[in-house]
Design a protein around this motif. Structure first.
Motif, mmCIF file in Angstrom:
data_model
loop_
_atom_site.group_PDB
_atom_site.id
_atom_site.type_symbol
_atom_site.label_atom_id
_atom_site.label_comp_id
_atom_site.label_asym_id
_atom_site.label_seq_id
_atom_site.Cartn_x
_atom_site.Cartn_y
_atom_site.Cartn_z
ATOM 1 N N PRO A 8 47.249 22.356 -3.470
ATOM 2 C CA PRO A 8 48.635 22.265 -3.003
ATOM 3 C C PRO A 8 49.555 21.797 -4.139
ATOM 4 C CG PRO A 8 47.285 20.545 -2.014
ATOM 5 C CD PRO A 8 46.382 21.413 -2.817
ATOM 6 N N SER A 9 50.759 22.318 -4.098
ATOM 7 C CA SER A 9 51.722 21.920 -5.117
ATOM 8 C C SER A 9 52.151 20.476 -4.871
ATOM 9 C CB SER A 9 52.941 22.838 -5.082
ATOM 10 O OG SER A 9 53.677 22.615 -3.903
ATOM 11 N N ALA A 10 52.864 19.918 -5.816
ATOM 12 C CA ALA A 10 53.308 18.538 -5.702
ATOM 13 C C ALA A 10 54.227 18.368 -4.497
ATOM 14 C CB ALA A 10 54.008 18.103 -6.983
ATOM 15 N N ALA A 11 55.083 19.335 -4.246
ATOM 16 C CA ALA A 11 56.004 19.248 -3.111
ATOM 17 C C ALA A 11 55.248 19.304 -1.781
ATOM 18 C CB ALA A 11 57.035 20.366 -3.174
ATOM 19 N N GLU A 12 54.239 20.200 -1.704
ATOM 20 C CA GLU A 12 53.455 20.299 -0.473
ATOM 21 C C GLU A 12 52.631 19.038 -0.251
ATOM 22 O OE1 GLU A 12 51.324 23.860 -1.334
ATOM 23 O OE2 GLU A 12 52.788 25.134 -0.315
ATOM 24 N N ASP A 13 52.094 18.477 -1.328
ATOM 25 C CA ASP A 13 51.314 17.255 -1.236
ATOM 26 C C ASP A 13 52.187 16.101 -0.742
ATOM 27 O OD1 ASP A 13 48.968 15.714 -1.535
ATOM 28 O OD2 ASP A 13 49.675 14.982 -3.486
ATOM 29 N N ARG A 14 53.394 16.001 -1.278
ATOM 30 C CA ARG A 14 54.325 14.950 -0.867
ATOM 31 C C ARG A 14 54.698 15.116 0.601
ATOM 32 N NH1 ARG A 14 60.023 14.276 -0.622
ATOM 33 N NH2 ARG A 14 60.636 12.129 -1.009
ATOM 34 N N GLU A 15 54.961 16.355 0.997
ATOM 35 C CA GLU A 15 55.331 16.620 2.392
ATOM 36 C C GLU A 15 54.195 16.244 3.343
ATOM 37 O OE1 GLU A 15 56.800 20.336 5.194
ATOM 38 O OE2 GLU A 15 56.916 20.525 3.022
ATOM 39 N N ALA A 16 52.970 16.523 2.958
ATOM 40 C CA ALA A 16 51.822 16.175 3.794
ATOM 41 C C ALA A 16 51.690 14.662 3.916
ATOM 42 C CB ALA A 16 50.547 16.771 3.211
ATOM 43 N N ARG A 17 51.896 13.940 2.825
ATOM 44 C CA ARG A 17 51.834 12.476 2.877
ATOM 45 C C ARG A 17 52.935 11.917 3.766
ATOM 46 N NH1 ARG A 17 51.653 12.428 -2.954
ATOM 47 N NH2 ARG A 17 53.769 11.747 -2.708
ATOM 48 N N LEU A 18 54.145 12.480 3.657
ATOM 49 C CA LEU A 18 55.252 12.010 4.495
ATOM 50 C C LEU A 18 54.983 12.267 5.974
ATOM 51 C CD1 LEU A 18 58.376 13.019 2.380
ATOM 52 C CD2 LEU A 18 57.540 10.716 2.848
ATOM 53 N N LYS A 19 54.432 13.436 6.297
ATOM 54 C CA LYS A 19 54.106 13.739 7.697
ATOM 55 C C LYS A 19 53.085 12.754 8.250
ATOM 56 C CE LYS A 19 54.983 18.702 7.846
ATOM 57 N NZ LYS A 19 54.372 20.037 8.013
ATOM 58 N N ALA A 20 52.073 12.444 7.429
ATOM 59 C CA ALA A 20 51.046 11.501 7.874
ATOM 60 C C ALA A 20 51.648 10.110 8.073
ATOM 61 C CB ALA A 20 49.908 11.449 6.858
ATOM 62 N N ALA A 21 52.532 9.697 7.175
ATOM 63 C CA ALA A 21 53.163 8.382 7.295
ATOM 64 C C ALA A 21 54.060 8.326 8.530
ATOM 65 C CB ALA A 21 53.971 8.068 6.038
ATOM 66 N N LEU A 22 54.773 9.394 8.812
ATOM 67 C CA LEU A 22 55.639 9.425 9.995
ATOM 68 C C LEU A 22 54.814 9.370 11.279
ATOM 69 C CD1 LEU A 22 58.362 12.018 8.961
ATOM 70 C CD2 LEU A 22 58.698 9.602 9.449
ATOM 71 N N ARG A 23 53.690 10.094 11.314
ATOM 72 C CA ARG A 23 52.822 10.056 12.496
ATOM 73 C C ARG A 23 52.272 8.650 12.714
ATOM 74 N NH1 ARG A 23 51.044 15.105 10.707
ATOM 75 N NH2 ARG A 23 49.282 14.145 9.662
ATOM 76 N N ALA A 24 51.840 7.998 11.624
ATOM 77 C CA ALA A 24 51.302 6.638 11.739
ATOM 78 C C ALA A 24 52.385 5.671 12.207
ATOM 79 C CB ALA A 24 50.724 6.191 10.399
#
Length: 65
Positions: A8-24
């Motif tokens: 995954p690109s850096a932008a996709e990786d960041r977006e995935a981390r943000l989604k996980a943080a928002l869910r938590a």
């Protein structure tokens, strides 16, 4: 030829981390809200834990003449 899984690109990786943080965060906030909504029975005096007393004969003193 088949391609393997792409990195995954850096932008996709960041977006995935943000989604996980928002869910938590959402799960944590929901748990806090549920905990606040439930009254803690052990903190109440003994007479308030049982709830209001009801009369078994069906008549209330306000309606008696």
């Amino acid at each position: 030829m088949t391609k393997g899984p792409r990195k995954p690109s850096a932008a996709e990786d960041r977006e995935a981390r943000l989604k996980a943080a928002l869910r938590a965060n959402l799960a944590r906030r929901k748990a806090q809200g549920r905990a606040r909504a439930v009254p803690v029975q052990e903190d109440l005096p003994k007479n308030e834990q049982d709830g209001p007393e009801t009369r078994s004969h069906g008549r209330s003193p306000e309606n008696e003449e």
